[in-house]
Design an enzyme around this catalytic site. Structure first.
Site, PDB file in Angstrom:
ATOM      1  N   GLU A  37       0.882  -1.168   0.000  1.00  0.00           N
ATOM      2  CA  GLU A  37       0.000   0.000   0.000  1.00  0.00           C
ATOM      3  C   GLU A  37       0.926   1.225   0.000  1.00  0.00           C
ATOM      4  O   GLU A  37       1.809   1.312   0.852  1.00  0.00           O
ATOM      5  CB  GLU A  37      -0.840  -0.046   1.285  1.00  0.00           C
ATOM      6  CG  GLU A  37      -1.996   0.886   1.252  1.00  0.00           C
ATOM      7  CD  GLU A  37      -2.833   0.802   2.529  1.00  0.00           C
ATOM      8  OE1 GLU A  37      -2.692  -0.179   3.287  1.00  0.00           O
ATOM      9  OE2 GLU A  37      -3.601   1.737   2.753  1.00  0.00           O
ATOM     10  N   ARG A 266       4.619 -13.183   9.876  1.00  0.00           N
ATOM     11  CA  ARG A 266       5.302 -11.942   9.572  1.00  0.00           C
ATOM     12  C   ARG A 266       6.590 -11.849  10.371  1.00  0.00           C
ATOM     13  O   ARG A 266       6.772 -12.551  11.369  1.00  0.00           O
ATOM     14  CB  ARG A 266       4.403 -10.736   9.817  1.00  0.00           C
ATOM     15  CG  ARG A 266       3.948 -10.538  11.254  1.00  0.00           C
ATOM     16  CD  ARG A 266       2.799  -9.541  11.353  1.00  0.00           C
ATOM     17  NE  ARG A 266       3.154  -8.209  10.929  1.00  0.00           N
ATOM     18  CZ  ARG A 266       2.583  -7.567   9.901  1.00  0.00           C
ATOM     19  NH1 ARG A 266       1.633  -8.144   9.201  1.00  0.00           N
ATOM     20  NH2 ARG A 266       2.947  -6.352   9.588  1.00  0.00           N
ATOM     21  N   LYS A 276       3.918   0.734   9.557  1.00  0.00           N
ATOM     22  CA  LYS A 276       4.176   2.016   8.895  1.00  0.00           C
ATOM     23  C   LYS A 276       3.584   3.181   9.679  1.00  0.00           C
ATOM     24  O   LYS A 276       4.138   4.263   9.704  1.00  0.00           O
ATOM     25  CB  LYS A 276       3.593   1.994   7.478  1.00  0.00           C
ATOM     26  CG  LYS A 276       4.492   1.268   6.498  1.00  0.00           C
ATOM     27  CD  LYS A 276       3.887   1.213   5.124  1.00  0.00           C
ATOM     28  CE  LYS A 276       2.811   0.159   5.073  1.00  0.00           C
ATOM     29  NZ  LYS A 276       2.322  -0.113   3.717  1.00  0.00           N
TER      30      LYS A 276
END
Ligand code: ATP
Ligand code: MG
Length: 555
Positions: A37, A266, A276
């Site tokens: 993204e 992850r 982020k």
């Protein structure tokens, strides 16, 4: 068929699935994708996903797409599109064809939404967000159908068209899939597919006032791009049901070789944060100098710090791929860069906290030139010229008036040490200033010891580094350490309170003249000090400390 058998990489459950799909001829070749993204810079967690997706495509002679997942126009920025491409290329990967945007497919998504409505599988819901939440139920309680669930297909088509042409207000209605309000998977309880947002989009401008939800856009983008294996992190495990449901209910995609989603755990790294949103907060609160601050776990920060692409790829290889959630020690990442730099970094000397040394019995006029190897284990790197004269700098920490014990391997009054690549010297006396700080150390040197041990059999234990004073070049050193002083900073209420105050210490000292033209981002080993690279943003001679020579944390 272009099936490549990979022998040199450890296998993992995803490779096993791919091997099976290829051997059963479900696919002739694989196609993966990396779907960032564009709402921030890439970090080391993304690197794990990049190495997996692009790495599999490389190993299996397949393809990997780069697709910007840009369904959230208010949070995204074109600045990030550029930085993401730069970081992936720097890591040494190339995407298939042009980069894609989910927004390229907005018209197709719209048509698929219509298909679902026409099949009676989607409806426009005018309930408020609160009402929808109320009826959704929870993990122990089944949900209840929306009062709008049984609106006729014709009416739903009408409403959806009005949604898209701007006739309804933001928040007035959403398009929902009609699945199952009592599913044990919350994501299957008639999830929203489209919402109204009167927002300008960086790719599509003002063409749309409805934007698809991630779950809707993601699987359809995969299918449009003929992705075979859609790899994502474990938090999307439940959403796989919705991924499959959507592709199975769109005629074009309901076939065995449609994309399938597989989840892996992850990367979590101790002593840092990776979301982020959190990284953005560090930037906005001025706790770091920007997204590329060398203390940031971003690819751009690590590049500026002196990490090499290979060190990051080796790290990804070392941690492997699994479904087990875990916390990776920072020392694993640090060891990867240390191992790589040990092989490739030319050796040189820098004095970070200088103190003057005068060689009183040095009788030559001027400066003597000495050829020193650039790498003691790799002769192919060649030699560099260093200098010696009656005036030198050594590091403050390498001198003490009286050696504390016999193990002291540095300089002390009456003791001898070897200056790296040069002569043996002995400290005789020193000057102090009015604050009792040592200003100058007076030494003698043994002329017969250049590249040789003393001829009378005296043993000289220590070796210290130095630079010749008249040719030394001024340099700034940014000594970096871990950004946080707690293992799991994500839990901290206030980042400012858990920032390691010594995460950046700036020093001014000297380097050898050969370093005057050091190339930005090129790694060097300052002997005995650590690995450094020239900062890629400063015009002056600034060196960023990548990592110490040895692990000092895991002790
Ligand atoms: P963040 O929470 O840091 O913002 P994200 O998942 O929202 O991360 P995206 O840009 O959506 O960021 O991620 C692109 C891809 O990178 C996704 O496939 C995602 O699963 C993967 N990814 C993100 N963070 C990690 C991580 N820590 N470890 C492995 N893969 C990750
Ligand atoms: Mg995301």
């Amino acid at each position: 068929m272009s099936q490549v058998v990979v022998v040199d990489k450890p296998t993992n459950f995803i490779r096993n699935i791919i091997d099976k799909d290829l051997s059963q001829q479900l696919h002739n070749t694989i196609k993966t994708r990396f779907p960032p993204e564009p709402n921030g810079y890439l970090h080391i967690g993304h690197a794990k996903s990049i190495c997996l997706n692009f790495g599999l495509a490389e190993d299996y002679d397949g393809k990997c797409n780069l697709r910007f997942d840009d369904t959230n126009p208010t949070k995204e920025d074109i600045e990030f599109v550029g930085s993401i491409k730069k970081d992936i290329s720097w890591l040494g990967f190339g995407w298939a064809g042009e980069s894609n945007f989910s927004s390229n497919y907005f018209a197709k998504f719209y048509a698929y939404a219509i298909e679902l409505i026409e099949k009676g599988l989607a409806f426009v819901d005018f309930s408020s967000a609160d009402e929808i939440k109320q009826l959704r139920g929870n993990l122990t309680e089944s949900g209840k159908n929306s009062p709008y669930r049984d609106t006729s297909v014709e009416e739903n088509l009408e409403h959806f068209k009005k949604m898209s042409s701007g006739e309804y207000k933001e928040g007035q209605c959403v398009l929902r899939a009609k699945i199952n309000m009592s599913s044990s998977f919350m994501c299957m309880r008639d999830p929203a597919m489209y919402r109204i947002k009167f927002a300008h989009h960086h790719q599509t401008g003002d063409d749309w006032c409805i934007y698809p939800m991630y779950d809707f856009a993601h699987c359809l983008s995969d299918a449009i791009e003929n992705i075979t294996h859609s790899l994502c992190t474990l938090e999307f495990q439940d959403n796989r049901r919705l991924y499959d449901w959507l592709l199975e209910h769109i005629d074009e995609f309901n076939k065995p070789n449609r994309p399938h989603q597989y989840e892996f755990s992850r990367l979590n790294l101790a002593y840092t944060v990776m979301s982020k949103r959190k990284l953005q907060q560090l930037v906005e609160d001025d706790l770091v100098s920007g997204w590329d601050d060398p203390r940031m776990p971003t690819i751009s920060g690590m590049r500026r710090r002196g990490y090499t692409p290979r060190s990051i790829r080796n790290f990804a290889e070392r941690i492997g791929i699994s479904k087990v959630d875990s916390m990776t020690e920072m020392s694993v990442l640090e060891a990867s860069v240390r191992d790589d730099l040990n092989l490739i970094a030319p050796r040189t000397m820098a004095v970070i906290e200088p103190i003057k040394v005068i060689i009183e019995n040095y009788m030559n006029a001027g400066v003597e030139k000495i050829q020193a190897p650039k790498h003691s284990q790799d002769e192919t790197m060649g030699k560099r010229e260093i200098h010696f004269s009656s005036e030198l700098y050594i590091d403050k920490a390498d001198f003490i008036e009286t050696a504390p014990n016999k193990k002291w391997k540095r300089l002390a009054i009456g003791k001898e040490v070897r200056l790296r690549n040069s002569y043996v010297i002995k400290a005789e006396r020193f000057d102090i200033d009015k604050n009792n700080e040592i200003t100058t150390i007076y030494c003698s040197y043994d002329l017969a010891t250049l590249g040789k041990n003393p001829s009378d059999g005296r043993r000289v234990n220590g070796v210290i580094h130095f630079v010749e004073a008249t040719t030394a070049v001024n340099a700034q050193f940014n000594l970096y350490d871990r950004l946080f002083n707690i293992e799991n900073p994500i839990k901290a209420e206030n980042f400012a309170e858990v920032i390691n105050p010594d995460s950046l210490v700036v020093k001014n000292g000297f380097v050898e003249p050969s370093m005057q033209n050091a190339v930005a981002e090129q790694a060097y080993q300052f002997e005995r000090e650590g690995y450094f690279c020239r900062d890629n943003k400063s015009k002056e001679l600034v060196f960023n400390k990548t990592i110490a020579l040895r692990d000092t944390w895991s002790k």
